[in-house]
Scaffold this motif. Structure first.
Motif, PDB file in Angstrom:
ATOM      1  N   TYR A 102      17.009  53.480   4.798  1.00  0.00           N
ATOM      2  CA  TYR A 102      16.371  52.192   4.571  1.00  0.00           C
ATOM      3  C   TYR A 102      17.043  51.491   3.393  1.00  0.00           C
ATOM      4  O   TYR A 102      17.275  52.105   2.340  1.00  0.00           O
ATOM      5  N   SER A 109      12.741  45.318   3.443  1.00  0.00           N
ATOM      6  CA  SER A 109      13.406  46.541   3.892  1.00  0.00           C
ATOM      7  C   SER A 109      14.033  46.343   5.265  1.00  0.00           C
ATOM      8  O   SER A 109      13.553  45.558   6.084  1.00  0.00           O
ATOM      9  N   GLN A 111      16.912  48.559   8.281  1.00  0.00           N
ATOM     10  CA  GLN A 111      17.769  49.668   8.666  1.00  0.00           C
ATOM     11  C   GLN A 111      18.952  49.139   9.474  1.00  0.00           C
ATOM     12  O   GLN A 111      18.846  48.078  10.110  1.00  0.00           O
TER      13      GLN A 111
END
Length: 714
Positions: A102, A109, A111
């Motif tokens: 992450y 946040s 990914q």
């Protein structure tokens, strides 16, 4: 064999842009192109249409394979340290569905979840061996990419290496501190006049700076290009990765009780403690397949059809430490994780470049289908011993040391029961984007997406969400006071995320399911881009404001319930530098400032900086110089690093705020490079600085490492 050596940044950018559009052709007089620079700017994949960076109303940063090689990058996180305004929050946990790393960008946040513009989820870490370019696209990009794989702060899109039209390749070996051994190979072979194959592969094994911990992985990525005729070209890209590791320590501060820690000192004292053993490992498997057909309908229109399929599997032990709120003890929670995620994507894009009257248009029309299925497996969770980080004991009873072996842990987990469950998501989308040249130096981008969602967004609910249809607009303006040299831009962008239903409780104790509308993020941004010194140097600077509405939050009148209506505002400034100001020198640099706060919602959070926002201030810099003549010709030096301001890994009312200290990490390199081979000695974290990352966690980061890279081209 004749060679052409290219070092000008403008040619590097042009070559990369042309390769992406498959317009590079080997001339009869040039057998090989050797590129010494490494700056790529113009990216068709960012907006799914041919658009120069300076005429793009959106901000993005890129990191290409030459940067990765020059910096002796052996993991994805180190590559992203070249992106302005991005920092890692969590290392990979390896657990199913969301076990990848992450990061934070523009206060939110995210990914790495896209490969070649298509969803591709990972439960581990990405291997740099198959990467051509990493694109960090800033802002809520829901209009082109939907709401399933993006963050409100942006997205990370990995462009893979693809076959080219002549024989070539290279092999590389890296060895270094903590038992690092990594070998990679990249081989491209023409199989016929119309069929080309390329394979990238990597094997890596390394330990950590802590008392336990290791990673071992194997990666292979075969790809094929078939030119059916002068109009139709097919690409097939495949990636397979297997990995075994002991997961990095996840030390959670208690989110629900008042903090009993007020200093980072006790964590520094235990910096090299892993709280695990090499006997407790987790295995991750990833498979990605993409098939793409590019068809030239006419001189004005092109069709691109993409079908993708990915599969990830998890099997092994995952543990973390949970703060028991007494100022010293942490409970070890452990499970034998299992799970499998399957994704399918189908995308059809039509791109046209034409005049409507006297007005030039670049038009994109697309259809998108995305399906994700997650199957949960493994065991439940069990407490397995207490870790006293003050007195440095690890016990399952006051006088019995914890036995961190598979047999001992399996005996405890046998009483936990089996974890089971699954969810499925299906999303049908259509989008359109038109760039209109109102004047030769003034253009406008108008975009819209319609997205129909069914299923469950995540694996954390047992109830399906209501079917939802969402609209996502995007507008942009670009004015170039100096054509192709300086632009001023503004954008309005939208992003959205579907959310899980939540089981709430009535006053009489009865239960009911609460269903929610998608959350929405709206960004406005203004900035400027400039190509200077004959396109040898570029600068991008912008100010943005992102407001997220309809956030799910605890009910102020009944804290165990959830309601909709929270707001988060994230605003900031970014400036990025790229280029080669003088022959032999390359520079990547950036600074970002972010102010992210909860504006409306649960009083526990209102007025506080969000924990996923990471540091307010981030600086990245890397510069190299290769001597052009004299006794030091072909020798090179490099220096750079990253800096982050202090930030709160836990920050909420009633609990308190726990700061992770600011840091400056410096790196350097020495190199010798010939046409066919190179030797690079890289020293990271020169000062052996102790520093941490976290997101309600405290995770020590890598200490000083020395790496030696040997590379040979053929």
């Amino acid at each position: 064999m004749k060679k052409l050596v290219v070092s000008a940044v403008v040619l590097v950018s042009t070559l990369a842009y042309a390769q992406e559009n498959d317009t590079i052709k080997k001339s009869n007089d040039i057998d090989e192109v050797i590129v010494h620079g490494y700056i790529t700017r113009d990216r068709e994949s960012v907006n799914k249409m041919p658009l120069k960076e300076i005429e793009n109303p959106q901000v993005y940063n890129t990191v290409n394979k030459n940067v990765i090689k020059e910096q002796v990058v052996t993991n994805f996180n180190d590559a992203l340290k070249n992106v302005t305004g991005i920092a890692r929050l969590w290392e990979s946990t390896g657990r199913g569905n969301d076990g990848g790393e992450y990061y934070t960008m523009r206060g939110f946040s995210l990914q790495p979840s896209l490969v070649n513009g298509m969803p591709s989820l990972s439960n581990g870490t990405l291997d740099p061996a198959g990467i051509e370019t990493i694109e960090a696209i800033k802002g809520p990009s829901g209009t082109l990419y939907g709401g399933s794989v993006i963050s409100y702060g942006g997205l990370i899109n990995v462009i893979t290496k693809k076959p080219y039209n002549y024989f070539g390749g290279e092999v590389n070996y890296v060895t270094g501190s903590y038992g690092l051994n990594r070998i990679t190979a990249d081989v491209n072979v023409p199989l016929s006049k119309s069929l080309y194959a390329r394979i990238n592969t990597a094997y890596q094994k390394n330990n950590t700076f802590q008392d336990a911990g290791f990673n071992e992985s194997f990666y292979v990525a075969p790809s094929v290009k078939f030119v059916a005729n002068d109009r139709l070209t097919f690409y097939i890209n495949t990636e397979i990765k297997t990995g075994e590791s002991s997961n990095a320590p996840m030390i959670f501060l208690n989110r629900g009780n008042a903090l009993t820690f007020n200093s980072i000192g006790v964590f520094k004292d235990n910096y090299k403690k892993s709280y695990t053993s090499n006997d407790l490992t987790i295995n991750n498997y990833t498979f990605n397949l993409q098939a793409q057909a590019q068809y030239k309908i006419s001189d004005q229109w092109k069709s691109t059809t993409i079908i993708s399929r990915s599969n990830t599997k998890t099997d092994g032990y995952y543990s973390y430490l949970w703060d028991l709120s007494n100022g010293k003890d942490f409970l070890r929670q452990i499970s034998k994780a299992g799970g499998e995620t399957n994704t399918t994507g189908i995308q059809q894009n039509f791109v046209g470049i034409f005049n409507f009257g006297n007005v030039k248009n670049k038009l994109l029309v697309g259809l998108d289908y995305f399906e994700r299925e997650f199957v949960l497996g493994g065991t439940g969770w069990m407490g397995y011993g207490n870790v006293d980080i003050v007195n440095q004991t690890d016990t399952v009873a006051p006088d019995q040391p914890t036995t961190l072996t598979t047999s001992a842990v399996d005996k405890v987990l046998a009483e936990s029961g089996a974890a089971s469950g699954n969810f499925q998501t299906k999303i049908y989308s259509a989008y359109i984007s038109d760039v209109v040249n109102i004047l030769p130096n003034l253009s406008a981008m108008l975009s819209m997406r319609i997205d129909h969602f069914t299923g469950q967004p995540t694996a954390y609910s047992t109830q399906e969400s209501k079917e939802t249809t969402t609209f996502s607009p995007k507008l942009g303006l670009v004015y170039q006071p100096i054509q192709d040299k300086v632009s001023v831009f503004a954008n309005y962008m939208n992003g959205f995320q579907n959310v899980d239903p939540v089981e709430n409780t009535n006053a009489d104790g009865s239960k009911y399911w609460a269903y929610f509308d998608p959350e929405h993020a709206n960004q406005w941004e203004v900035g400027t881009k400039a190509n200077l010194a004959g396109d040898k140097f570029s600068i991008t600077a912008s100010y943005y404001n992102i407001l997220v509405k309809d956030k799910i939050m605890p009910d102020p009148f009944q804290q165990n319930n959830s309601i909709q209506g929270g707001e988060v505002e994230s605003k900031g400034f970014e400036i990025s530098f790229l280029g080669s100001p003088i022959t032999g020198m390359n520079i990547i640099a950036g600074y970002s400032y972010n102010d992210s706060n909860v504006k409306k919602g649960d009083p526990t959070y209102v007025g506080y900086r969000t924990e996923e926002a990471g540091p307010k201030n981030l600086i990245n810099f890397w510069g190299t110089y290769k001597f052009q003549q004299g006794v030091l010709k072909n020798f090179g030096i490099g220096f750079g690093g990253n800096s982050a301001s202090r930030f709160y890994t836990l920050n909420r009312g009633g609990t308190g705020a726990f700061p992770l200290p600011s840091y400056i990490i410096m790196n350097s390199s020495l190199s010798y490079t010939e046409d066919r081979y190179s030797i690079i000695l890289k020293l990271d974290n020169i000062a052996n600085k102790k520093y941490f990352s976290g997101w309600s966690t405290v995770t020590p980061q890598r200490l000083r490492t020395l790496s030696l890279s040997l590379n040979y081209k053929f």
